[in-house]
Scaffold this active site. Sequence first.
Site, short mmCIF file in Angstrom:
data_model
loop_
_atom_site.label_atom_id
_atom_site.label_comp_id
_atom_site.label_asym_id
_atom_site.label_seq_id
_atom_site.Cartn_x
_atom_site.Cartn_y
_atom_site.Cartn_z
N HIS A 12 12.75 -14.47 8.57
CA HIS A 12 11.97 -13.94 9.40
C HIS A 12 12.57 -14.18 10.82
O HIS A 12 12.70 -15.37 11.21
CB HIS A 12 10.57 -14.52 9.54
CG HIS A 12 10.01 -14.57 8.08
ND1 HIS A 12 10.08 -15.79 7.24
CD2 HIS A 12 9.15 -13.66 7.48
CE1 HIS A 12 9.36 -15.65 6.15
NE2 HIS A 12 8.75 -14.34 6.00
N TYR A 37 6.57 -13.30 12.81
CA TYR A 37 5.22 -13.10 13.52
C TYR A 37 5.24 -13.59 15.03
O TYR A 37 4.47 -13.24 15.75
CB TYR A 37 3.99 -13.99 12.59
CG TYR A 37 3.58 -13.38 11.18
CD1 TYR A 37 3.08 -11.90 11.29
CD2 TYR A 37 3.97 -13.92 10.06
CE1 TYR A 37 2.63 -11.36 10.02
CE2 TYR A 37 3.59 -13.38 8.83
CZ TYR A 37 2.89 -12.27 9.08
OH TYR A 37 2.63 -11.46 7.62
N SER A 58 9.03 -4.72 10.27
CA SER A 58 8.16 -6.18 10.78
C SER A 58 7.41 -6.82 9.52
O SER A 58 7.41 -6.55 8.20
CB SER A 58 6.87 -5.66 11.41
OG SER A 58 5.79 -4.97 10.39
N ASP A 59 6.84 -7.91 9.87
CA ASP A 59 6.35 -8.84 8.91
C ASP A 59 4.99 -8.21 8.54
O ASP A 59 4.50 -7.38 9.49
CB ASP A 59 6.04 -10.32 9.42
CG ASP A 59 6.00 -11.14 7.77
OD1 ASP A 59 5.57 -10.60 6.87
OD2 ASP A 59 6.45 -12.39 8.29
N TRP A 60 4.21 -8.66 7.53
CA TRP A 60 2.87 -7.81 7.32
C TRP A 60 1.64 -8.20 7.93
O TRP A 60 1.36 -9.34 8.18
CB TRP A 60 3.00 -7.86 5.68
CG TRP A 60 3.64 -7.09 4.96
CD1 TRP A 60 5.01 -6.67 5.26
CD2 TRP A 60 3.47 -5.98 3.91
NE1 TRP A 60 5.62 -5.91 4.26
CE2 TRP A 60 4.63 -5.54 3.46
CE3 TRP A 60 2.31 -6.20 2.73
CZ2 TRP A 60 4.86 -4.80 2.26
CZ3 TRP A 60 2.23 -5.36 1.75
CH2 TRP A 60 3.79 -4.59 1.39
#
Length: 749
Positions: A216, A262, A293-295
Amino acid sequence: MKKIAIKILKGFGLVLLLLVLLAGGVYYKSINYNMYNLQANEELLPKPENEEGYLTLAEDLVAQMSLEEKIDQMYGEKLYQMPKLGIGFLVKNRFPHVYVGENERLHLPPWVLSDGPRGARVMDKEVFSVTTFPVGMARGASWDVDLEERINEVIAIEMRANKVNYAATPCINLLRHPGWGRAQETYGEDPWHLGEFGVAAVKGIERYNVMACPKHFALNSIENSRFIVDVDLDERTLREVYLPHFKKTIQEGKPASIMSAYNKVLGEYAPNNKYLLTDILRDEWGFEGFVSSDWFFGTRDGVESVKAGLDVEMPYQQVYKYDILEQGIKEGEISESDIDKIVTRTLKTRLKYAYSDDQDSYGHDRIETKQHVDLAKEAAEKSMVLLKNEQLLPLAKKEGEKLLIVGRLANMENTGDYGSSNSTSLHIVTPFEGIEAYNKSNGDQVELYDGADTDLAGSKSAAADKVVVVVGFTHLDEGEYLAGEADMVKSAEAGKLVGKKGVGGDREDLRLLPEDVDLIKKVAENNNNVVVVYVGGSAINMNEWEQDVEAILFSWYSGMQGGNALANVLYGDVNPSGKLPFSIARNDADYPFFNPYTFKIEYGYYHGYTLFEKENKEIAYPFGYGLSYTNYTYDQLAVEEPSLSKDGTLKVGIDVTNAGKLAGEEIVQLYIGFKNSGVDRPVKLLRAFDKVFLEAGETKTIGLEVKVDDLAWYDPELKEWKIEEMEYELYVGGSSDSEDLMMTTFSVN
């Protein structure tokens, strides 16, 4: 009144009908795996002939889109479609397909994401089991990048067979502290080692027309505050410690995509961070793919994300809403041309995968094949790390001996956390099952006990010839933290956990659980032939029991074939060759500061072996350490050219001999020392490694190379990388411990 009541009932009935229809539609979409074809129809959308053609096609498509259609390319699905995630989990016990970017008018097919660090996460309608590999940290312990590439080839094949063409993997965040809950997903603590594995994973995934997405980006090394924490650090630390592995993976692996983190970086959320997503990633590194993006909590501000360079928000339209972006254009904060750039770079990348014409060759018969399962076993065998062995292992193959397998994890299907990295297999072999199956031909009497009563475990141990104690963790103890942002805020405000801890997350205590420690001690009191098998994702503190047992084996979360692999290692059919991808401190206080519950944290220049060596701290087990059932010796360290120019390459040769009686694999490690540096630098850094197979008595001359460019440090004032002209130390050997290394010098002029 009666008429009014009838009208109300009719209205209520109409609303109820609409709700039923909506729910039915959502349910239908959650189970309809053939809703969209991921391949482009070449009759309706002709395939470009070259790289330039994809850019031209993307620009032409964008020119035909309305603003709303462009925005539709910038998110996963609509919010109202998200209940299918719950239906997928609760009703179908699976992660549903989320279709991104479909445009029927322009004949654009969608793409579908699957997580997959240890196996295909998203499964097709009639698929209930996939090949499940050991976790990333285990594979990092194999130090085998060829193996990692083969593993990711299999994961990509099984993703294609499950109608997926985008892989949210590999995870290449650096292990800063062993308490990090998602340590199991990454490969280790060293940026060079991480980068080599990241490149291998991406190449394996992309080989089968699946978009790889390293994650990430960046500095995501705390789990329990991941949605809110702000990571502060200086520029050298950012450039030399936390970004090199991403840079290498991007430039050498060439993934289609990358996932933003995040957390905040230097005060700005990662998806809004232009310095990361544009200035460094695109302008400096030359990344040409798209950023997702992350979720769920991975986006914060639509306008700022557009300005930063975030291309797609997942899994649903949250901040990339029509009104938000239209207002941003109206107020002059962004322009429609900014939107055009985002959609163009996404389309020119993903359309290459939409034209793959081989989908028919990816049937369900390519999932969990014998070849794939055998590879999962090989991965588990090559990942296990033998830390201690007082002449107990390999276990003697004496028919009729009594072997006790004890521990709450001994017969548990335990392949890792239950978060996004989870993988489903219906054919998991537990430690007990593997050892029991092995002894159908070997002849030992194998007894299983869960260890619930330590006194009973002690008496059973006294009656056994040998005992294997299986201890460690599960998804309840570590892994992706399944808790909401509000809970994280409350705990961060207090600086400690407030309320009940969510599932998984960071480990604040690096010791084993008290019941595991009690079990080990009770067993060791009653038997002098005790093997402790550790199941987990990172380092543990073993001080209170390691002297009580004869052998310690890190088996990690070892995948679907972990039990069979464990038996082969314990009995010597496989010579253990794994080595630690992190260092283990003797004292927990010597690790970098770590608080899982915080709004802000500072990451320093040193961590892991670089920290322990710089501050001369006692190390329990060094980075790169692992025992074998044979012995390796090193000799004849030679440098081809001891004086190099700044554009040169260091070429090294060394003789490695298997001095024992068993064939095995040794991990040859090369480190560069910076004793003469004019700036603050680590004592040494890993800069090359190779895993080498040697027959008993065999000697091989191993060649290793290091580019002089890879010796540079980052000057934050001049904003450039610098290579010092000086004498460097060269270390080569079997671990980072100075006693395991040969040393010579070379210079750069």
